[in-house]
Structures are given as C-alpha cells and as structure tokens.
Motif scaffolding. Sequence first.
Motif, mmCIF file in Angstrom:
data_model
loop_
_atom_site.group_PDB
_atom_site.id
_atom_site.type_symbol
_atom_site.label_atom_id
_atom_site.label_comp_id
_atom_site.label_asym_id
_atom_site.label_seq_id
_atom_site.Cartn_x
_atom_site.Cartn_y
_atom_site.Cartn_z
ATOM 1 N N TYR A 139 0.836 -1.216 -0.092
ATOM 2 C CA TYR A 139 -0.044 0.095 -0.072
ATOM 3 C C TYR A 139 0.858 1.335 -0.061
ATOM 4 C CZ TYR A 139 -3.712 -3.249 1.157
ATOM 5 O OH TYR A 139 -4.675 -4.302 1.320
ATOM 6 N N SER A 140 2.101 1.315 0.321
ATOM 7 C CA SER A 140 2.895 2.178 0.268
ATOM 8 C C SER A 140 4.159 2.302 -0.368
ATOM 9 C CB SER A 140 2.955 2.782 1.798
ATOM 10 O OG SER A 140 3.640 1.734 2.456
ATOM 11 N N LEU A 141 4.840 3.354 -0.677
ATOM 12 C CA LEU A 141 6.157 3.594 -1.182
ATOM 13 C C LEU A 141 6.748 4.634 -0.345
ATOM 14 C CD1 LEU A 141 6.096 2.772 -4.964
ATOM 15 C CD2 LEU A 141 7.502 1.531 -3.097
ATOM 16 N N PRO A 142 7.960 4.618 0.224
ATOM 17 C CA PRO A 142 8.745 5.900 0.658
ATOM 18 C C PRO A 142 8.997 7.124 0.003
ATOM 19 C CG PRO A 142 10.003 3.875 1.123
ATOM 20 C CD PRO A 142 9.045 3.616 0.120
ATOM 21 N N TYR A 143 8.562 8.139 0.510
ATOM 22 C CA TYR A 143 8.865 9.635 0.000
ATOM 23 C C TYR A 143 10.091 10.208 0.598
ATOM 24 C CZ TYR A 143 8.347 14.596 -1.214
ATOM 25 O OH TYR A 143 8.688 15.924 -1.714
ATOM 26 N N LEU A 144 10.135 10.593 1.886
ATOM 27 C CA LEU A 144 11.280 11.027 2.635
ATOM 28 C C LEU A 144 11.217 10.429 4.109
ATOM 29 C CD1 LEU A 144 11.126 15.056 1.420
ATOM 30 C CD2 LEU A 144 12.740 13.343 0.761
ATOM 31 N N GLY A 145 12.629 10.453 4.462
ATOM 32 C CA GLY A 145 12.583 9.909 5.984
ATOM 33 C C GLY A 145 13.079 11.200 7.014
ATOM 34 N N GLY A 263 20.627 5.181 19.084
ATOM 35 C CA GLY A 263 19.563 5.135 18.026
ATOM 36 C C GLY A 263 18.714 5.943 17.836
ATOM 37 N N ILE A 264 17.833 5.597 17.032
ATOM 38 C CA ILE A 264 16.715 6.527 16.778
ATOM 39 C C ILE A 264 15.269 6.099 16.490
ATOM 40 C CG2 ILE A 264 18.398 8.199 15.522
ATOM 41 C CD1 ILE A 264 17.403 6.870 12.734
ATOM 42 N N ASP A 265 14.322 6.804 16.175
ATOM 43 C CA ASP A 265 12.932 6.435 16.056
ATOM 44 C C ASP A 265 12.859 6.978 14.494
ATOM 45 O OD1 ASP A 265 10.264 6.100 15.690
ATOM 46 O OD2 ASP A 265 9.649 7.785 16.985
ATOM 47 N N LEU A 266 13.044 6.046 13.526
ATOM 48 C CA LEU A 266 12.845 6.467 12.231
ATOM 49 C C LEU A 266 11.361 6.862 11.719
ATOM 50 C CD1 LEU A 266 14.476 6.922 9.397
ATOM 51 C CD2 LEU A 266 13.980 4.535 8.956
ATOM 52 N N GLN A 267 11.225 8.092 11.129
ATOM 53 C CA GLN A 267 9.869 8.352 10.630
ATOM 54 C C GLN A 267 10.148 8.559 9.043
ATOM 55 O OE1 GLN A 267 7.753 11.080 12.795
ATOM 56 N NE2 GLN A 267 9.298 11.246 14.458
ATOM 57 N N VAL A 268 9.065 7.749 8.471
ATOM 58 C CA VAL A 268 8.995 7.838 6.966
ATOM 59 C C VAL A 268 7.769 8.294 6.530
ATOM 60 C CG1 VAL A 268 9.467 6.386 4.935
ATOM 61 C CG2 VAL A 268 10.671 5.524 7.040
ATOM 62 N N LEU A 306 16.118 12.672 4.875
ATOM 63 C CA LEU A 306 16.733 11.670 4.456
ATOM 64 C C LEU A 306 16.380 11.022 3.258
ATOM 65 C CD1 LEU A 306 16.364 9.516 7.883
ATOM 66 C CD2 LEU A 306 18.513 11.068 7.112
ATOM 67 N N ASN A 307 17.393 10.545 2.312
ATOM 68 C CA ASN A 307 16.895 10.344 0.859
ATOM 69 C C ASN A 307 16.777 8.597 0.631
ATOM 70 O OD1 ASN A 307 16.940 10.001 -2.010
ATOM 71 N ND2 ASN A 307 19.149 10.324 -2.083
ATOM 72 N N PRO A 308 15.702 8.236 0.278
ATOM 73 C CA PRO A 308 15.524 6.953 -0.103
ATOM 74 C C PRO A 308 15.906 6.405 -1.263
ATOM 75 C CG PRO A 308 13.541 7.808 0.913
ATOM 76 C CD PRO A 308 14.297 9.049 0.609
ATOM 77 N N ASN A 309 16.140 7.615 -2.299
ATOM 78 C CA ASN A 309 16.281 7.330 -3.590
ATOM 79 C C ASN A 309 17.818 6.959 -4.047
ATOM 80 O OD1 ASN A 309 16.571 7.712 -6.410
ATOM 81 N ND2 ASN A 309 14.476 8.360 -6.445
ATOM 82 N N GLU A 310 18.242 5.824 -4.114
ATOM 83 C CA GLU A 310 19.518 5.566 -4.250
ATOM 84 C C GLU A 310 20.170 6.093 -5.640
ATOM 85 O OE1 GLU A 310 23.327 4.314 -3.338
ATOM 86 O OE2 GLU A 310 21.800 3.997 -2.314
ATOM 87 N N ALA A 311 19.226 6.008 -6.776
ATOM 88 C CA ALA A 311 19.701 6.475 -7.906
ATOM 89 C C ALA A 311 20.066 8.097 -7.948
ATOM 90 C CB ALA A 311 18.662 6.061 -8.974
ATOM 91 N N ALA A 312 19.278 8.835 -7.089
ATOM 92 C CA ALA A 312 19.341 10.239 -7.037
ATOM 93 C C ALA A 312 20.748 11.049 -6.607
ATOM 94 C CB ALA A 312 18.216 10.895 -6.085
ATOM 95 N N MET A 338 10.944 2.057 14.904
ATOM 96 C CA MET A 338 9.647 2.634 14.102
ATOM 97 C C MET A 338 8.445 2.593 14.934
ATOM 98 S SD MET A 338 10.009 1.747 10.449
ATOM 99 C CE MET A 338 11.277 2.221 9.223
ATOM 100 N N ALA A 339 7.953 3.655 15.519
ATOM 101 C CA ALA A 339 6.713 3.573 16.166
ATOM 102 C C ALA A 339 5.554 3.249 15.218
ATOM 103 C CB ALA A 339 6.561 5.328 16.798
ATOM 104 N N LEU A 340 4.767 2.282 15.863
ATOM 105 C CA LEU A 340 3.719 1.925 14.858
ATOM 106 C C LEU A 340 2.385 2.353 15.625
ATOM 107 C CD1 LEU A 340 5.014 -1.693 14.902
ATOM 108 C CD2 LEU A 340 5.092 0.029 13.006
ATOM 109 N N ASP A 341 1.330 2.267 14.988
ATOM 110 C CA ASP A 341 -0.052 2.613 15.429
ATOM 111 C C ASP A 341 -0.404 1.910 16.840
ATOM 112 O OD1 ASP A 341 -2.635 3.548 15.430
ATOM 113 O OD2 ASP A 341 -3.590 1.604 14.366
ATOM 114 N N ILE A 342 -0.719 2.704 17.828
ATOM 115 C CA ILE A 342 -0.869 2.082 19.017
ATOM 116 C C ILE A 342 -2.371 1.926 19.539
ATOM 117 C CG2 ILE A 342 1.608 2.107 19.881
ATOM 118 C CD1 ILE A 342 0.795 4.732 21.372
#
Length: 359
Positions: A139-145, A263-268, A306-312, A338-342
Amino acid sequence: MFKYAISKKRDKLMKKIIITSLSIICIVTIIIIYQVRKPKNQLNLIIWSSYMPQSVIDDYEKKTGTHVNVTTFSSPDEMIAKVRAVSPGTYDLVVAPRNDVEILEKVGLLDKLDKSKIPNSKNYAKDWLGLSYDKKNTYSLPYLGSYLALAYNKKKVSPISNYSDLLNPKFKNSAVVVSDARAVIDSSFINSDLDVNQLTNENLRNATNFLTALRPNIKALDSDSPHTLLANGEAPVGLVYNAEITMAKITNNDIVSVYPSSGIDLQVDNFMKFKNAKSGKNVEKFINYVESAKVFSSIVKEYPYLNPNEAAWIYLPKSWKTDPMRNLTAQQLQKAQMALDIGSKTRVLDKIWNNFVNQ
C-alpha cells in the motif's frame, strides 16, 4: 387609478422575472465554462505543507498535461479529518507518516499500488523497502525520511552524544525541543534501550522521569522553525528533526549535528493511493515521475530530509551521502526503531505529554 396600480405591480413582477432569469443564465453559463475549461486529466494530492517543490508540480503538469490539485495539512490528525470530511475518492494520493499506512489500511481507505506502473521504484535503496509497517510495500512507497537528532553550538557548550546528555542541569533553559509528543517520548525509550511500541507501566514511568528531568532545560518547544533558535544562538542545544539541524548549519557554522549513540526512532513519509480514487490512474504515474533520479534529487536539495532514492545520489554532492543528517547507513537503518499505530494507547502518551508541557 386602480388599473395603474395593477400595471405598476405587473411591471415590477416582470422586472423580477427578467432579473432572476438573467441570473440563472449567468450561473449556468459560468458552470458550463468551468466544466469546459476544467482539466479533464487531474490528480488530487494531499500532503504536508511545504513538502513538495512547486517546480516539481509545474514540471509534471507541463510534461503530462495532468493538473495537480494540492491540499496541505500540518498534522496527521488534520489529514485524517480532511479525508473523512469529504466523499470517498475525493483525494487520489496522500503523502503521510508510516503509522497512517496502518491506520488508513485498517479502515479500508487504501488501494494497492500497481508497482508494474512504477518502474522507477527500482531507484529505491533496498534498505528503505519492506519496512515493518508494510513489509511488501503493498500500500505504500517511501517519500522522505526523518528522525530526532541532537545539535549543539560548539562555541557555547561542550559536546553531547546522546539524549541523556540533555538532562544535564548545566543546560537549564538552553534547549530547543520539537513539539512532537510521540517522537520525544520515543527518544526517552530509546535512551534506555526500550522498545518504543511496548507501553508497559515501567516504560511509561521511565518516560515520565526523563521528561521531568528535561523540562527545566527547555527554552522552547517549537515545531514551526526550531532551526532558527539554533542558528541565531538563542538555544545552544537542541533535540529537533535532522532537516532542521541541516538548515541551522547552513547559516551557522558553529552548529554540530549528532546522530544519537543509542539509536533513533525513524519516521518515514509515504505515498499511498486511496481506494475509489476518481483519478487513480494518475497516482502511479505521478509517483514514477517523482522517483526519477533527477527529479528526486531536486526535491532533496530543497527539503534536506533523508533520501531513500539511491539513484538520485549521482546528482547530489558526495559529502551528503556520508552525512547522517541526510543519509543513513544500512546498519543505522536496521538498528532504527519505528513507532507503529498503538490505537487508544495514544491517550496515555497524550496525558504524559500534556503534564510535561504544563509543568
């Protein structure tokens, strides 16, 4: 005299009829003109404010003939409210946080992405795909992180390396902290090596104690422009989003960015397609356009997340790839939580946050 009065009334009535008729004709004409001029090929996008360059929108419209109607929001709650306030299919595409993938899918508002129509999905770095909230990217593809990082002014304070360093009494009334309840509370969990999705009583007490110790050191809770306080020196330390630190460093060379040692809490933020989208056929076309290497590089240049697009990366400065404010290594991504829906448990966090803010 009586006949004159009747004639006068008749004239007034005729004038009203004529005026009403002309008004109706005008309205109908306007509607017809609008329908004729209204672009037949459209895409209705709802996205964070200031998150998609207008130049990208303009270019896409020019090259495809598809008009993009953009609606913005400033919080996930506002996005949900706007989506629920309109009939299904009003919006075609949304760019929103990872936990909204779960929320929107659970209530049946999302359609599966047809990745065969998104050949540029090959441009993603593999570590950004198959994340926990949508393991098959159905249902999803990353945009920015993004993530909460640390910053300090090297001319005003000594170096810091982890969230707990912000609790030092020497930083009283010195820190700018982003006003994001879940992200800040999650930072307290990560600081103690706890799972951000395990809201046990013990973990919540730990978070409360962390926030209580942090509160005297906060100069400002700011989500609008925290980089300003860092850049102008008003706040010598900060717990803010990585892009904000990058912006502060552009104007102040004394700002040092720090990837937290625990460490971190990654948001995408993700592209998602709405079910019954009226212009659904254009969703995959738009995502494919945005994820082309050159186009995406222009987005990252304007919005330094954060850039998820390797080709860029071939269009971006090499130094950016080794800067953790702009790019994470495979190891850092794998370690990130990663924080999930709680669900209803968000009320517990809201209560902790409100007590913290009002101390």
